[in-house]
Design a protein around this motif. Structure first.
Motif, PDB file in Angstrom:
ATOM      1  N   SER A  52       0.838  -1.199   0.000  1.00 13.41           N
ATOM      2  CA  SER A  52       0.000   0.000   0.000  1.00 13.41           C
ATOM      3  C   SER A  52       0.875   1.251   0.000  1.00 13.41           C
ATOM      4  O   SER A  52       2.086   1.187   0.219  1.00 13.41           O
ATOM      5  N   GLY A  53       0.251   2.402  -0.225  1.00 13.72           N
ATOM      6  CA  GLY A  53       0.967   3.663  -0.206  1.00 13.72           C
ATOM      7  C   GLY A  53       1.582   3.965   1.143  1.00 13.72           C
ATOM      8  O   GLY A  53       2.708   4.460   1.233  1.00 13.72           O
ATOM      9  N   LYS A  54       0.868   3.616   2.193  1.00 14.15           N
ATOM     10  CA  LYS A  54       1.396   3.840   3.540  1.00 14.15           C
ATOM     11  C   LYS A  54       2.609   2.951   3.796  1.00 14.15           C
ATOM     12  O   LYS A  54       3.633   3.403   4.306  1.00 14.15           O
ATOM     13  N   ASP A  55       2.510   1.667   3.409  1.00 10.14           N
ATOM     14  CA  ASP A  55       3.625   0.742   3.604  1.00 10.14           C
ATOM     15  C   ASP A  55       4.832   1.096   2.731  1.00 10.14           C
ATOM     16  O   ASP A  55       5.962   0.794   3.083  1.00 10.14           O
ATOM     17  N   ALA A  56       4.585   1.750   1.607  1.00 13.71           N
ATOM     18  CA  ALA A  56       5.669   2.142   0.701  1.00 13.71           C
ATOM     19  C   ALA A  56       6.394   3.392   1.176  1.00 13.71           C
ATOM     20  O   ALA A  56       7.408   3.766   0.602  1.00 13.71           O
ATOM     21  N   GLY A  57       5.880   4.054   2.218  1.00 14.08           N
ATOM     22  CA  GLY A  57       6.565   5.218   2.767  1.00 14.08           C
ATOM     23  C   GLY A  57       6.084   6.554   2.241  1.00 14.08           C
ATOM     24  O   GLY A  57       6.782   7.562   2.374  1.00 14.08           O
ATOM     25  N   CYS A  58       4.875   6.594   1.658  1.00 14.07           N
ATOM     26  CA  CYS A  58       4.360   7.850   1.117  1.00 14.07           C
ATOM     27  C   CYS A  58       4.193   8.916   2.201  1.00 14.07           C
ATOM     28  O   CYS A  58       4.476  10.090   1.964  1.00 14.07           O
ATOM     29  N   VAL A  59       3.756   8.513   3.383  1.00 15.57           N
ATOM     30  CA  VAL A  59       3.533   9.490   4.464  1.00 15.57           C
ATOM     31  C   VAL A  59       4.866  10.102   4.887  1.00 15.57           C
ATOM     32  O   VAL A  59       4.969  11.322   5.063  1.00 15.57           O
ATOM     33  N   GLU A  60       5.894   9.287   5.031  1.00 19.60           N
ATOM     34  CA  GLU A  60       7.217   9.792   5.400  1.00 19.60           C
ATOM     35  C   GLU A  60       7.770  10.703   4.314  1.00 19.60           C
ATOM     36  O   GLU A  60       8.383  11.741   4.602  1.00 19.60           O
ATOM     37  N   PHE A  61       7.559  10.329   3.056  1.00 16.78           N
ATOM     38  CA  PHE A  61       8.035  11.154   1.950  1.00 16.78           C
ATOM     39  C   PHE A  61       7.361  12.534   1.974  1.00 16.78           C
ATOM     40  O   PHE A  61       8.040  13.564   1.868  1.00 16.78           O
ATOM     41  N   ILE A  62       6.041  12.557   2.119  1.00 11.42           N
ATOM     42  CA  ILE A  62       5.322  13.836   2.157  1.00 11.42           C
ATOM     43  C   ILE A  62       5.763  14.660   3.362  1.00 11.42           C
ATOM     44  O   ILE A  62       5.968  15.873   3.257  1.00 11.42           O
ATOM     45  N   ASP A  63       5.939  14.014   4.505  1.00 12.19           N
ATOM     46  CA  ASP A  63       6.382  14.714   5.714  1.00 12.19           C
ATOM     47  C   ASP A  63       7.723  15.403   5.481  1.00 12.19           C
ATOM     48  O   ASP A  63       7.909  16.573   5.827  1.00 12.19           O
ATOM     49  N   ARG A  64       8.664  14.709   4.897  1.00  9.67           N
ATOM     50  CA  ARG A  64       9.993  15.289   4.684  1.00  9.67           C
ATOM     51  C   ARG A  64       9.978  16.351   3.592  1.00  9.67           C
ATOM     52  O   ARG A  64      10.716  17.328   3.666  1.00  9.67           O
ATOM     53  N   GLN A  65       9.133  16.187   2.587  1.00  4.21           N
ATOM     54  CA  GLN A  65       9.015  17.221   1.560  1.00  4.21           C
ATOM     55  C   GLN A  65       8.443  18.511   2.149  1.00  4.21           C
ATOM     56  O   GLN A  65       8.917  19.609   1.848  1.00  4.21           O
ATOM     57  N   LEU A  66       7.433  18.370   2.997  1.00 11.07           N
ATOM     58  CA  LEU A  66       6.835  19.556   3.612  1.00 11.07           C
ATOM     59  C   LEU A  66       7.775  20.202   4.628  1.00 11.07           C
ATOM     60  O   LEU A  66       7.733  21.410   4.843  1.00 11.07           O
ATOM     61  N   ALA A  67       8.634  19.417   5.252  1.00 12.51           N
ATOM     62  CA  ALA A  67       9.596  19.962   6.210  1.00 12.51           C
ATOM     63  C   ALA A  67      10.755  20.649   5.499  1.00 12.51           C
ATOM     64  O   ALA A  67      11.429  21.493   6.083  1.00 12.51           O
ATOM     65  N   GLY A  68      10.984  20.312   4.228  1.00 16.27           N
ATOM     66  CA  GLY A  68      12.111  20.859   3.487  1.00 16.27           C
ATOM     67  C   GLY A  68      11.752  22.074   2.657  1.00 16.27           C
ATOM     68  O   GLY A  68      10.753  22.764   2.905  1.00 16.27           O
ATOM     69  N   SER A  69      12.560  22.319   1.637  1.00 10.10           N
ATOM     70  CA  SER A  69      12.391  23.526   0.824  1.00 10.10           C
ATOM     71  C   SER A  69      11.115  23.498  -0.011  1.00 10.10           C
ATOM     72  O   SER A  69      10.576  24.549  -0.347  1.00 10.10           O
ATOM     73  N   PHE A  70      10.604  22.321  -0.360  1.00  6.66           N
ATOM     74  CA  PHE A  70       9.350  22.263  -1.105  1.00  6.66           C
ATOM     75  C   PHE A  70       8.194  22.811  -0.274  1.00  6.66           C
ATOM     76  O   PHE A  70       7.337  23.510  -0.787  1.00  6.66           O
ATOM     77  N   GLY A  71       8.174  22.504   1.000  1.00 14.98           N
ATOM     78  CA  GLY A  71       7.075  22.925   1.866  1.00 14.98           C
ATOM     79  C   GLY A  71       6.967  24.424   2.037  1.00 14.98           C
ATOM     80  O   GLY A  71       5.891  24.948   2.316  1.00 14.98           O
ATOM     81  N   SER A  72       8.068  25.129   1.843  1.00 16.18           N
ATOM     82  CA  SER A  72       8.053  26.587   2.000  1.00 16.18           C
ATOM     83  C   SER A  72       8.230  27.320   0.679  1.00 16.18           C
ATOM     84  O   SER A  72       8.263  28.547   0.666  1.00 16.18           O
ATOM     85  N   PHE A  73       8.346  26.603  -0.431  1.00 16.00           N
ATOM     86  CA  PHE A  73       8.661  27.190  -1.746  1.00 16.00           C
ATOM     87  C   PHE A  73       9.941  28.006  -1.674  1.00 16.00           C
ATOM     88  O   PHE A  73      10.111  28.998  -2.363  1.00 16.00           O
ATOM     89  N   GLU A  74      10.856  27.580  -0.828  1.00 16.92           N
ATOM     90  CA  GLU A  74      12.112  28.291  -0.593  1.00 16.92           C
ATOM     91  C   GLU A  74      12.935  28.467  -1.861  1.00 16.92           C
ATOM     92  O   GLU A  74      13.587  29.481  -2.048  1.00 16.92           O
ATOM     93  N   ARG A  75      12.905  27.493  -2.743  1.00 14.10           N
ATOM     94  CA  ARG A  75      13.728  27.553  -3.947  1.00 14.10           C
ATOM     95  C   ARG A  75      12.995  28.111  -5.157  1.00 14.10           C
ATOM     96  O   ARG A  75      13.557  28.141  -6.245  1.00 14.10           O
TER      97      ARG A  75
END
Length: 147
Positions: A85-108
């Motif tokens: 499933s998407g949860k077992d594949a790590g989708c939640v962790e991926f989204i969490d780290r993307q939002l915590a990084g530069s994507f989440g703030s549109f920093e770049r």
């Protein structure tokens, strides 16, 4: 009835066109492609490498938000006989780290006028996720009578 000036206009137009083409060909003589051999002439993300975050904790989501996004991932990408499933594949962790990084703030991304890259909303992805998950929680509580 056509006048003789039409044929001279065509000749003049043809002359100007051929002169412009000749000028372009002459000017583009130095614009030859070059093949880069060996290694790249630059290093990817040399100016600001992406941050690698270790697992085992949430960087953006609260535990409740992580459970909600996990349920959404399970619903959108269910497990079957051939894949997890998407949860077992790590989708939640991926989204969490993307939002915590530069994507989440549109920093770049350049987000000032008159030209903007990407989305034109004043909300960055972090704010959208927070508002969207809060609205989903309020809607589901109102539907179940658990206000």
């Amino acid at each position: 009835m056509r006048s003789s000036s039409t044929s001279s206009d065509f000749t003049r137009r043809g002359f100007l066109t051929s002169t412009a083409v000749a000028a372009l060909i002459a000017a583009s003589g130095d614009a030859l492609a070059r093949v880069v051999g060996g290694a790249q002439p630059f290093k990817t993300f040399d100016y600001a490498p992406p941050e690698t975050l270790p697992g085992g904790r949430w960087y953006f989501f609260t535990p409740d938000e992580a459970r909600t996004v996990g349920a959404i991932a399970e619903r959108l990408i269910p497990a079957d006989d051939l894949s997890m499933s998407g949860k077992d594949a790590g989708c939640v962790e991926f989204i969490d780290r993307q939002l915590a990084g530069s994507f989440g703030s549109f920093e770049r991304l350049y987000m000032r006028g008159p030209f903007q890259q990407g989305d034109q909303s004043p909300l960055v992805p972090r704010e959208r996720y927070r508002q969207g998950l809060a609205a989903l929680d309020a809607w589901s509580r109102a539907g179940s009578g658990q206000m």
